[in-house]
Write a protein that holds these residues in place. Structure first.
Motif, PDB file in Angstrom:
ATOM      1  N   TRP A 198       0.856  -1.173   0.000  1.00 12.17           N
ATOM      2  CA  TRP A 198       0.000   0.000   0.000  1.00 12.17           C
ATOM      3  C   TRP A 198       0.899   1.231   0.000  1.00 12.17           C
ATOM      4  CZ3 TRP A 198      -5.231   0.631  -0.322  1.00 12.17           C
ATOM      5  CH2 TRP A 198      -6.008  -0.524  -0.245  1.00 12.17           C
ATOM      6  N   GLU A 199       0.516   2.253  -0.751  1.00 10.04           N
ATOM      7  CA  GLU A 199       1.303   3.479  -0.898  1.00 10.04           C
ATOM      8  C   GLU A 199       0.495   4.679  -0.413  1.00 10.04           C
ATOM      9  OE1 GLU A 199       1.881   3.390  -5.116  1.00 10.04           O
ATOM     10  OE2 GLU A 199       3.272   1.701  -5.009  1.00 10.04           O
ATOM     11  N   ASP A 200       1.198   5.780  -0.151  1.00  7.33           N
ATOM     12  CA  ASP A 200       0.517   6.999   0.308  1.00  7.33           C
ATOM     13  C   ASP A 200      -0.557   7.441  -0.691  1.00  7.33           C
ATOM     14  OD1 ASP A 200       2.111   6.977   2.544  1.00  7.33           O
ATOM     15  OD2 ASP A 200       3.526   8.455   1.765  1.00  7.33           O
ATOM     16  N   GLY A 201      -0.328   7.255  -1.978  1.00 12.72           N
ATOM     17  CA  GLY A 201      -1.298   7.648  -2.995  1.00 12.72           C
ATOM     18  C   GLY A 201      -2.566   6.811  -2.990  1.00 12.72           C
ATOM     19  N   ASP A 202      -2.589   5.744  -2.206  1.00 14.50           N
ATOM     20  CA  ASP A 202      -3.758   4.860  -2.108  1.00 14.50           C
ATOM     21  C   ASP A 202      -4.706   5.258  -0.980  1.00 14.50           C
ATOM     22  OD1 ASP A 202      -2.707   3.160  -4.142  1.00 14.50           O
ATOM     23  OD2 ASP A 202      -1.532   2.056  -2.642  1.00 14.50           O
ATOM     24  N   GLU A 203      -4.404   6.341  -0.272  1.00 14.24           N
ATOM     25  CA  GLU A 203      -5.157   6.673   0.934  1.00 14.24           C
ATOM     26  C   GLU A 203      -6.649   6.858   0.689  1.00 14.24           C
ATOM     27  OE1 GLU A 203      -3.203   9.972   2.796  1.00 14.24           O
ATOM     28  OE2 GLU A 203      -1.548   8.717   3.511  1.00 14.24           O
ATOM     29  N   GLN A 204      -7.028   7.535  -0.384  1.00 11.51           N
ATOM     30  CA  GLN A 204      -8.451   7.773  -0.632  1.00 11.51           C
ATOM     31  C   GLN A 204      -9.190   6.458  -0.861  1.00 11.51           C
ATOM     32  OE1 GLN A 204      -9.272  10.620  -3.741  1.00 11.51           O
ATOM     33  NE2 GLN A 204     -11.473  10.353  -3.571  1.00 11.51           N
ATOM     34  N   ALA A 206      -1.984   5.852   9.424  1.00  8.44           N
ATOM     35  CA  ALA A 206      -1.565   4.903  10.461  1.00  8.44           C
ATOM     36  C   ALA A 206      -1.892   3.471  10.047  1.00  8.44           C
ATOM     37  CB  ALA A 206      -2.226   5.243  11.797  1.00  8.44           C
ATOM     38  N   LEU A 207      -3.036   3.278   9.388  1.00  8.03           N
ATOM     39  CA  LEU A 207      -3.416   1.956   8.908  1.00  8.03           C
ATOM     40  C   LEU A 207      -2.410   1.453   7.865  1.00  8.03           C
ATOM     41  CD1 LEU A 207      -5.620  -0.277   8.984  1.00  8.03           C
ATOM     42  CD2 LEU A 207      -6.762   0.975   7.139  1.00  8.03           C
ATOM     43  N   ILE A 208      -2.085   2.286   6.909  1.00  9.34           N
ATOM     44  CA  ILE A 208      -1.111   1.904   5.881  1.00  9.34           C
ATOM     45  C   ILE A 208       0.250   1.637   6.521  1.00  9.34           C
ATOM     46  CG2 ILE A 208       0.184   2.755   3.877  1.00  9.34           C
ATOM     47  CD1 ILE A 208      -2.439   3.998   2.860  1.00  9.34           C
ATOM     48  N   ALA A 248      -1.971  -4.216  -1.258  1.00 11.15           N
ATOM     49  CA  ALA A 248      -3.008  -3.642  -2.112  1.00 11.15           C
ATOM     50  C   ALA A 248      -3.126  -4.512  -3.355  1.00 11.15           C
ATOM     51  CB  ALA A 248      -2.634  -2.215  -2.510  1.00 11.15           C
ATOM     52  N   LEU A 249      -4.340  -4.678  -3.834  1.00  4.95           N
ATOM     53  CA  LEU A 249      -4.604  -5.429  -5.064  1.00  4.95           C
ATOM     54  C   LEU A 249      -4.938  -4.439  -6.168  1.00  4.95           C
ATOM     55  CD1 LEU A 249      -6.834  -8.282  -3.651  1.00  4.95           C
ATOM     56  CD2 LEU A 249      -4.511  -8.493  -4.572  1.00  4.95           C
ATOM     57  N   GLU A 250      -4.044  -4.316  -7.118  1.00  7.00           N
ATOM     58  CA  GLU A 250      -4.204  -3.357  -8.209  1.00  7.00           C
ATOM     59  C   GLU A 250      -4.520  -4.102  -9.500  1.00  7.00           C
ATOM     60  OE1 GLU A 250      -0.944  -0.888 -10.470  1.00  7.00           O
ATOM     61  OE2 GLU A 250      -1.453   0.090  -8.567  1.00  7.00           O
ATOM     62  N   ARG A 251      -5.578  -3.660 -10.160  1.00  7.08           N
ATOM     63  CA  ARG A 251      -5.958  -4.261 -11.454  1.00  7.08           C
ATOM     64  C   ARG A 251      -4.934  -3.889 -12.516  1.00  7.08           C
ATOM     65  NH1 ARG A 251     -12.315  -4.018 -12.652  1.00  7.08           N
ATOM     66  NH2 ARG A 251     -11.424  -4.658 -14.645  1.00  7.08           N
ATOM     67  N   HIS A 252      -4.548  -4.860 -13.348  1.00  2.00           N
ATOM     68  CA  HIS A 252      -3.612  -4.579 -14.436  1.00  2.00           C
ATOM     69  C   HIS A 252      -4.243  -3.673 -15.486  1.00  2.00           C
ATOM     70  CE1 HIS A 252      -1.493  -8.728 -13.700  1.00  2.00           C
ATOM     71  NE2 HIS A 252      -1.327  -7.889 -12.696  1.00  2.00           N
ATOM     72  N   VAL A 257      -7.219   0.079  -7.386  1.00  2.00           N
ATOM     73  CA  VAL A 257      -7.055  -0.810  -6.249  1.00  2.00           C
ATOM     74  C   VAL A 257      -8.433  -1.363  -5.896  1.00  2.00           C
ATOM     75  CG1 VAL A 257      -6.439  -0.954  -3.808  1.00  2.00           C
ATOM     76  CG2 VAL A 257      -4.996   0.350  -5.388  1.00  2.00           C
ATOM     77  N   VAL A 258      -8.565  -2.694  -5.929  1.00  2.00           N
ATOM     78  CA  VAL A 258      -9.855  -3.328  -5.641  1.00  2.00           C
ATOM     79  C   VAL A 258      -9.983  -3.742  -4.182  1.00  2.00           C
ATOM     80  CG1 VAL A 258     -10.114  -4.120  -8.022  1.00  2.00           C
ATOM     81  CG2 VAL A 258      -9.118  -5.669  -6.320  1.00  2.00           C
ATOM     82  N   GLY A 259      -8.861  -3.769  -3.457  1.00  2.00           N
ATOM     83  CA  GLY A 259      -8.888  -4.171  -2.059  1.00  2.00           C
ATOM     84  C   GLY A 259      -7.534  -4.630  -1.602  1.00  2.00           C
ATOM     85  N   SER A 260      -7.549  -5.565  -0.636  1.00  4.52           N
ATOM     86  CA  SER A 260      -6.323  -6.101  -0.044  1.00  4.52           C
ATOM     87  C   SER A 260      -6.337  -7.614  -0.079  1.00  4.52           C
ATOM     88  CB  SER A 260      -6.205  -5.715   1.441  1.00  4.52           C
ATOM     89  OG  SER A 260      -6.119  -4.346   1.627  1.00  4.52           O
TER      90      SER A 260
END
Length: 173
Positions: free
Chosen positions: A12-18, A48-50, A66-70, A75-78
């Motif tokens: 998970w990255e900072d850009g994934d926060e939203q 804090a979660l990330i 994080a699960l990222e679609r190709h 990101v669809v989830g974890s």
């Protein structure tokens, strides 16, 4: 981390926060997770979660990814592959859990099964001989994922997380 046909499991990255907030602030997702489920109440909780997920990913054998679609980069989830805690929060040597948390807009597309299959393959390639899944008794969709993965049902137990769960076990082929 690993890749499947449609997904990349990555830190998970900072850009994934939203997107993380959009997933983990939903009761329909959170009601199934942990000993005392609680949806996030504010986006300020996400960093804090990330950070906790990244700590759990310090050992390259394990992680909450994080699960990222190709195809879209969404990101669809974890997916997680982590040591399994007992009711007191301590982990037992050799007890590892696979799990998945998806945004409701990603339910019903086979992403949970695909991601969990990839996590199981990673764990077995790392030398694990058995990997557990624990599912709340009324979480039919996650129990169905366990069955699709060929995991053996072990029955109900409160051994992990201190609440009654359905336990499943995948063994190395």
């Amino acid at each position: 981390m690993f890749r499947t046909e449609r997904l990349t499991a990555r830190l998970w990255e900072d850009g994934d926060e939203q997107r993380a907030y959009d997933i983990y602030s939903r009761w329909e997702v959170m009601r199934w997770l942990g000993a005392r489920p609680r949806a996030l109440e504010s986006p300020t909780e996400v960093p804090a979660l990330i950070a906790r997920w990244r700590e759990r990913s310090a050992d390259p054998r394990y992680g909450v990814w994080a699960l990222e679609r190709h195809d879209s980069g969404e990101v669809v989830g974890s997916v997680l592959l982590v040591p399994l805690p007992d009711g007191d929060g301590r982990t037992e040597e050799g007890r590892v859990e696979v799990g998945w948390h998806l945004h409701p807009d990603s339910w019903g597309h086979g992403f949970a099964t695909e991601a969990a299959r990839g996590a199981l393959a990673k764990g077995f390639a790392e030398g694990l001989t058995g990997i557990h899944a624990v599912v709340r008794p009324d979480n039919g969709p996650s129990a169905a994922v366990c069955r699709r993965l060929g995991m053996a049902p072990l029955g109900r137990t409160d051994r992990w997380y201190g609440v009654e769960m359905e336990a499943f076990l995948a063994t190395r082929p």
